[in-house]
Design an enzyme around this catalytic site. Structure first.
Site, PDB file in Angstrom:
ATOM      1  N   TYR A   1      -2.304  -0.325   9.907  1.00  0.00           N
ATOM      2  CA  TYR A   1      -2.444  -1.173   8.660  1.00  0.00           C
ATOM      3  C   TYR A   1      -1.258  -0.819   7.868  1.00  0.00           C
ATOM      4  O   TYR A   1      -0.638  -1.904   7.118  1.00  0.00           O
ATOM      5  CB  TYR A   1      -3.746  -0.155   7.724  1.00  0.00           C
ATOM      6  CG  TYR A   1      -3.702  -0.471   6.542  1.00  0.00           C
ATOM      7  CD1 TYR A   1      -4.358  -1.701   5.950  1.00  0.00           C
ATOM      8  CD2 TYR A   1      -3.498   0.467   5.727  1.00  0.00           C
ATOM      9  CE1 TYR A   1      -4.351  -2.259   4.715  1.00  0.00           C
ATOM     10  CE2 TYR A   1      -3.694   0.037   4.131  1.00  0.00           C
ATOM     11  CZ  TYR A   1      -3.950  -1.103   3.733  1.00  0.00           C
ATOM     12  OH  TYR A   1      -3.965  -1.566   2.428  1.00  0.00           O
TER      13      TYR A   1
ATOM     14  N   SER B   1       0.685  -1.231  -0.067  1.00  0.00           N
ATOM     15  CA  SER B   1      -0.012   0.059   0.077  1.00  0.00           C
ATOM     16  C   SER B   1       0.732   1.188   0.026  1.00  0.00           C
ATOM     17  O   SER B   1       2.037   1.215   0.586  1.00  0.00           O
ATOM     18  CB  SER B   1      -0.917  -0.143   1.226  1.00  0.00           C
ATOM     19  OG  SER B   1      -1.350   1.150   1.341  1.00  0.00           O
TER      20      SER B   1
END
Length: 342
Positions: A173, A148
């Site tokens: 995350y 990501s």
């Protein structure tokens, strides 16, 4: 025509996973989709995506039961599993003898990782380790996995390059995605597995996730509800249309790279950041509705900007994003109105 491959796609009921399955089937590959269909967002949207692939809701509700597509036959099969299931996942790998694996299954969302950190460790760390171990023990030579853009944190050095230091994540995350990259490096080094990490930049388009800005804004504006504009709209995002993303993922899965390294890491984005306030203006224009804007401060875990340098992916896999944001917004709105009968 590329030779048909047997490919595992995890996160197949997800936004990118669904579109990837469609693209691979179209190319004649044999796809086995895996998803646990968790309730992080509306499961009906996940079942609807699977239905587009010919997997019925009834077939998808039973854990560990493989089902075959009513549209594509054996070229699309689905199994409902948790990535971290250390008994069932190795059995699946043994049964199918996959040529390559694309791991898109993960607990997504930056803000939710503040509320429910355990879900991120279970899926993104333990689940990814299980994938790596299965690739190791079942002779899978190529693993493509979702990282990501969040790994860049609040970096001021733009555009973001893969060579940048990413040791300062600002959400759990992001920390799990950075961990995935390190874990993949270890397995590439120890077991000669080709691992290709893709740092996704704000993906949007038809069948998109309800927790993402594109969906949230469209839904609120159409229903005459206020939209939350964080940092008074002074944020920029490298919005990347789903078709461009899928083209890039397919290439990394199927094609051989110009890069001989077993461990590879790429930004996959549009390379043209858009100010949030401009993005909203484009959406207002397409909808022909003025949004009710609720200006709010910066949110914990959010980053100020994302901006992909995609030079490396362009060089190694001829990646070339094509879809401009205004065109992508129109396509999303058309899907949204059709799907929700607006």
């Amino acid at each position: 025509m590329t030779q048909s491959k047997k490919i595992l796609v995890t996160g197949a009921a997800g936004f990118i996973g669904y579109h990837l399955c469609e693209a691979l089937i179209k190319q004649g590959h044999h796809v086995i989709g895996l998803d646990n269909i968790n309730d992080y967002y509306d499961v009906n949207l996940k079942y609807a995506r699977l239905s587009e692939l010919g997997i019925t809701k009834e077939a998808a509700t039973v854990f560990a039961e493989k089902s075959q597509s009513t549209l594509h036959g054996p070229n699309m099969q689905f199994i409902r599993l948790n990535l971290e299931d250390r008994e069932a996942l190795p059995k699946l790998f043994k049964r199918f003898n996959f040529d390559m694996v694309c791991n898109l299954a993960a607990q997504g969302g930056v803000r939710y990782s503040i509320e429910n950190p355990e879900a991120y460790i279970d899926s993104n760390i333990n689940g990814f380790l299980n994938i790596l171990e299965c690739c190791r023990h079942h002779n899978v030579k190529r693993l493509v996995y979702a990282s990501s853009s969040s790994v860049y944190g609040n970096s001021d050095e733009t555009p973001f390059k893969e060579t940048a230091n990413v040791d300062a994540p600002i959400s759990l995350y992001a920390a799990t995605k950075k961990s995935n990259e390190l874990m993949a490096h270890t397995y590439s080094h120890l077991y000669n597995i080709e691992t290709i990490g893709l740092r996704f930049f704000t993906v949007y388009g038809p069948w998109g996730r309800p927790d993402m800005a594109m969906f949230l804004f469209t839904d609120a504006i159409i229903n005459n509800k206020p939209i939350k504009v964080f940092n008074t709209g002074n944020l920029s995002r490298d919005f990347t249309y789903i078709d461009d993303i899928v083209d890039g993922v397919v290439n990394t899965l199927i094609k051989n790279s110009k890069n001989d390294n077993l461990y590879k890491l790429y930004n996959i984005g549009n390379g043209k950041p858009v100010q949030l306030i401009d993005f909203i203006a484009s959406l207002e224009k397409v909808l022909d509705i003025t949004a009710i804007k609720k200006m709010l401060p910066m949110q914990a875990g959010d980053v100020h900007q994302t901006f992909a340098d995609t030079t490396r992916l362009e060089h190694d896999y001829n990646y070339k994003p094509q879809i401009a944001v205004d065109k992508g917004i129109k396509a999303f709105v058309l899907w949204y109105k059709g799907f929700y009968n607006k």
